[in-house]
Scaffold this motif. Sequence first.
Motif, short mmCIF file in Angstrom:
data_model
loop_
_atom_site.label_atom_id
_atom_site.label_comp_id
_atom_site.label_asym_id
_atom_site.label_seq_id
_atom_site.Cartn_x
_atom_site.Cartn_y
_atom_site.Cartn_z
N THR A 438 -0.52 -33.83 18.83
CA THR A 438 -0.04 -32.79 19.74
C THR A 438 0.07 -31.51 18.93
OG1 THR A 438 1.22 -34.37 21.09
CG2 THR A 438 1.82 -32.04 21.25
N ILE A 439 -0.69 -30.49 19.33
CA ILE A 439 -0.76 -29.25 18.54
C ILE A 439 -0.46 -28.07 19.45
CG2 ILE A 439 -2.25 -27.74 17.19
CD1 ILE A 439 -3.23 -31.35 17.57
N TYR A 440 0.45 -27.23 19.00
CA TYR A 440 0.73 -25.95 19.66
C TYR A 440 0.43 -24.86 18.64
CZ TYR A 440 3.45 -28.91 22.87
OH TYR A 440 3.85 -29.89 23.77
N ALA A 441 -0.67 -24.16 18.82
CA ALA A 441 -1.09 -23.12 17.87
C ALA A 441 -0.80 -21.75 18.46
CB ALA A 441 -2.56 -23.27 17.52
N TYR A 442 0.19 -21.08 17.91
CA TYR A 442 0.50 -19.70 18.31
C TYR A 442 -0.34 -18.73 17.48
CZ TYR A 442 4.34 -21.13 21.34
OH TYR A 442 5.07 -21.67 22.37
N ARG A 443 -0.08 -17.47 17.62
CA ARG A 443 -0.95 -16.44 17.03
C ARG A 443 -1.13 -16.64 15.52
NH1 ARG A 443 1.90 -12.29 17.89
NH2 ARG A 443 2.47 -11.74 15.75
N LEU A 467 -6.99 -17.26 19.17
CA LEU A 467 -5.78 -17.46 18.37
C LEU A 467 -5.31 -16.17 17.72
CD1 LEU A 467 -6.71 -20.84 16.67
CD2 LEU A 467 -4.82 -20.48 18.25
N MET A 468 -6.23 -15.30 17.36
CA MET A 468 -5.86 -14.05 16.69
C MET A 468 -5.40 -12.98 17.66
SD MET A 468 -8.80 -13.76 13.74
CE MET A 468 -8.00 -12.30 13.07
N ASN A 469 -5.54 -13.23 18.96
CA ASN A 469 -5.16 -12.22 19.95
C ASN A 469 -4.14 -12.72 20.96
OD1 ASN A 469 -7.17 -9.79 19.50
ND2 ASN A 469 -8.42 -11.63 19.34
N LEU A 470 -3.48 -13.83 20.65
CA LEU A 470 -2.48 -14.36 21.56
C LEU A 470 -1.24 -13.48 21.61
CD1 LEU A 470 -2.61 -18.16 20.66
CD2 LEU A 470 -3.36 -17.12 22.80
N GLU A 471 -0.71 -13.29 22.79
CA GLU A 471 0.53 -12.54 22.96
C GLU A 471 1.72 -13.44 22.63
OE1 GLU A 471 0.65 -11.08 26.91
OE2 GLU A 471 -1.15 -9.83 26.71
N PRO A 472 2.87 -12.87 22.29
CA PRO A 472 4.06 -13.70 22.04
C PRO A 472 4.36 -14.60 23.24
CG PRO A 472 4.45 -11.46 21.31
CD PRO A 472 3.13 -11.43 22.03
N GLY A 473 4.65 -15.85 22.96
CA GLY A 473 4.93 -16.81 24.02
C GLY A 473 3.72 -17.55 24.51
N HIS A 474 2.53 -17.18 24.04
CA HIS A 474 1.29 -17.85 24.42
C HIS A 474 0.77 -18.66 23.24
CE1 HIS A 474 0.27 -15.60 28.28
NE2 HIS A 474 1.33 -14.96 27.82
N CYS A 475 0.17 -19.80 23.54
CA CYS A 475 -0.36 -20.65 22.48
C CYS A 475 -1.57 -21.42 23.00
CB CYS A 475 0.70 -21.62 21.96
SG CYS A 475 1.16 -22.92 23.14
N VAL A 476 -2.32 -22.00 22.07
CA VAL A 476 -3.39 -22.94 22.40
C VAL A 476 -2.81 -24.34 22.25
CG1 VAL A 476 -5.64 -23.84 21.76
CG2 VAL A 476 -5.22 -21.37 21.72
N PHE A 477 -2.78 -25.08 23.33
CA PHE A 477 -2.15 -26.40 23.39
C PHE A 477 -3.23 -27.48 23.48
CE2 PHE A 477 -0.82 -29.62 26.67
CZ PHE A 477 -0.14 -30.45 25.80
N LYS A 478 -3.09 -28.51 22.65
CA LYS A 478 -4.04 -29.61 22.68
C LYS A 478 -3.30 -30.91 22.39
CE LYS A 478 -8.62 -31.02 20.99
NZ LYS A 478 -8.34 -32.46 20.98
N TYR A 479 -3.61 -31.95 23.14
CA TYR A 479 -3.03 -33.26 22.85
C TYR A 479 -4.11 -34.32 23.02
CZ TYR A 479 -2.74 -34.56 27.83
OH TYR A 479 -3.04 -34.90 29.12
N GLY A 480 -4.10 -35.28 22.08
CA GLY A 480 -5.08 -36.34 22.12
C GLY A 480 -6.50 -35.80 22.10
N HIS A 486 -5.09 -22.83 27.08
CA HIS A 486 -4.30 -21.62 26.81
C HIS A 486 -3.03 -21.70 27.64
CE1 HIS A 486 -4.19 -16.91 26.59
NE2 HIS A 486 -3.02 -17.48 26.37
N MET A 487 -1.90 -21.86 26.98
CA MET A 487 -0.64 -22.11 27.68
C MET A 487 0.34 -20.96 27.47
SD MET A 487 2.05 -25.28 27.27
CE MET A 487 2.91 -24.56 25.87
N ARG A 488 1.13 -20.69 28.49
CA ARG A 488 2.21 -19.71 28.42
C ARG A 488 3.53 -20.44 28.56
NH1 ARG A 488 5.05 -16.83 32.54
NH2 ARG A 488 5.98 -14.89 31.79
N HIS A 489 4.38 -20.33 27.53
CA HIS A 489 5.68 -20.99 27.57
C HIS A 489 6.62 -20.22 28.50
CE1 HIS A 489 9.33 -22.92 26.52
NE2 HIS A 489 9.79 -21.96 25.74
N VAL A 490 7.38 -20.97 29.30
CA VAL A 490 8.29 -20.37 30.28
C VAL A 490 9.68 -20.93 30.05
CG1 VAL A 490 8.80 -20.04 32.71
CG2 VAL A 490 6.43 -20.11 31.94
N ARG A 491 10.68 -20.05 30.04
CA ARG A 491 12.08 -20.45 29.87
C ARG A 491 12.91 -19.97 31.06
NH1 ARG A 491 13.95 -17.84 24.36
NH2 ARG A 491 12.63 -16.17 25.14
#
Length: 514
Positions: A438-443, A467-480, A486-491
């Motif tokens: 499970t990988i969450y790669a931010y900027r 990856l070099m142009n991701l905004e804060p709160g955005h990441c590349v998500f991969k599992y298995g 391209h995922m945006r974290h929400v709180r």
Amino acid sequence: MTDTTPKTRKQKKAKQSVPAEPTAADATKARRHPLAGVPLLRVFVPPELLAPVITGATVEGAPVARSVEVSPHSLPGGKLRLASGPAARGWYAPRIQGAPSTTRQAEILNTGIIGAPTGVEGVVNGTDNLSSTMISHDAPTAYNATPRKLTSPNVLVLGTVGSAKSSFVKTVCVMRPLLLAKHRAVVFDKKDQGDEGEYSGVARHLGSEPLRFSPDGNGTRLNLLDPLIVQGSGLVGQMQLVNAVARIARDDKPATEWEENATQFALQRLFADKEGDRAATMADLLPYLGMVPTDLGYSAEAKERYHQAGISIQLGLKNLLTAYGDVFDGETSKDVDLAHKLTVFDVSQLPSDGPAIPTIMSIGHQWLLGRLMRERGWITNVVYEEGWHMIAGPSARLVKANQKLSRSLGISNVFVMHKGTDIPVGSEGYTVVQEAQTIYAYRQDRPEDARWVTDTFGLNPDAAETLMNLEPGHCVFKYGSNPATHMRHVRSEWETAVTNTDEGMAGGAGPSGL
């Protein structure tokens, strides 16, 4: 006699309305036209360019071309509105007026591309940046699914400073899983925030007091020889821990075969002498390091080498006690347990470059294994902030050796780092990283760091630019083996207030969507 009588206007009009008979040239031209035979094409082109239909009649031996109308109401598809005026000019209109769109907007119509990247099991992570569908994932839940969606519950979170990876870890890897039954979290908190760790506020919001380690003697203490460590990994695990701590104290100098054997013999003698007594401590171990077994028939030269090997380990541990005796000298503090669902080891006040932080992480890791041997049935997320201490140094061997035991005890190790290039390729730590599914790669700020992510986890090479142009709160998500997303974290508002820094909470700062 020529008829010169003026023709009436009706006669002229009647003569003009009679269509001319088609000629052989007209038929040949119709057959060559590229639009010949296409029904209803007069919707798009002038009627005079429409190809006539070739009939059986002939003119001077050539087939005759005659125009044939096809009603739009006799064809399948959406119903069209027939109006006499536009119909006379060859135009038909739909009953409902369509909305203007673009190719980019129309991607939403392709459900094969925008299908939800995950199911609904686990905890909510955020939203897919393309389709805005919900992304739910929890590594232990995916690992325990039937059939399994992962073969390793370990997680890697990468990202440069300011990319909002810490708020993600606090929310998705700590706070939200605690809502699940039999789930808890253990955090090694490295980041200093107002004279304490950044997880201190989170712990107190959830009713737990962080374990604070301080070199001034007023903090928590961890015993290198805590009985739980032997219960969890046995004498071999205890020996590996002592050698790993000695390696940390000796500037990453690995133990030789002689030193490993001398350490094992010292531990055996110590535990035999202390059996039934109080728990042994690091200070108790020092005199045993350098002792030589007398029943092995060693030569005088071998005995001296064995003795020197034990003394070398002893000196390394003694230097550590001299600098951080209040942290490691003595029995483990009574407040170190797993009574609460969240346990925070606050190491933020210890020097970043010294041996104290990786030593506490190593001891805490082994202690946790021993504790969980007695409390099976729980899922535990173990978060290592500045995780390179555990997988880029001497402690990586411990983590790698305990991978199978960790899975059997329900441990999901979460390593939080700035960049993966800090881990030497081919090292034991690199193997641990590759096992994470499970990988969450931010900027990533540097091209080589972005390429490391794409190469290590098999991402599309084009993902390096993303990856070099991701905004804060955005990441590349991969599992298995699933495609990267391209995922945006929400709180929520409450999570935003709890996971932001103290300064941000005081000023009400921080976007709620990160």
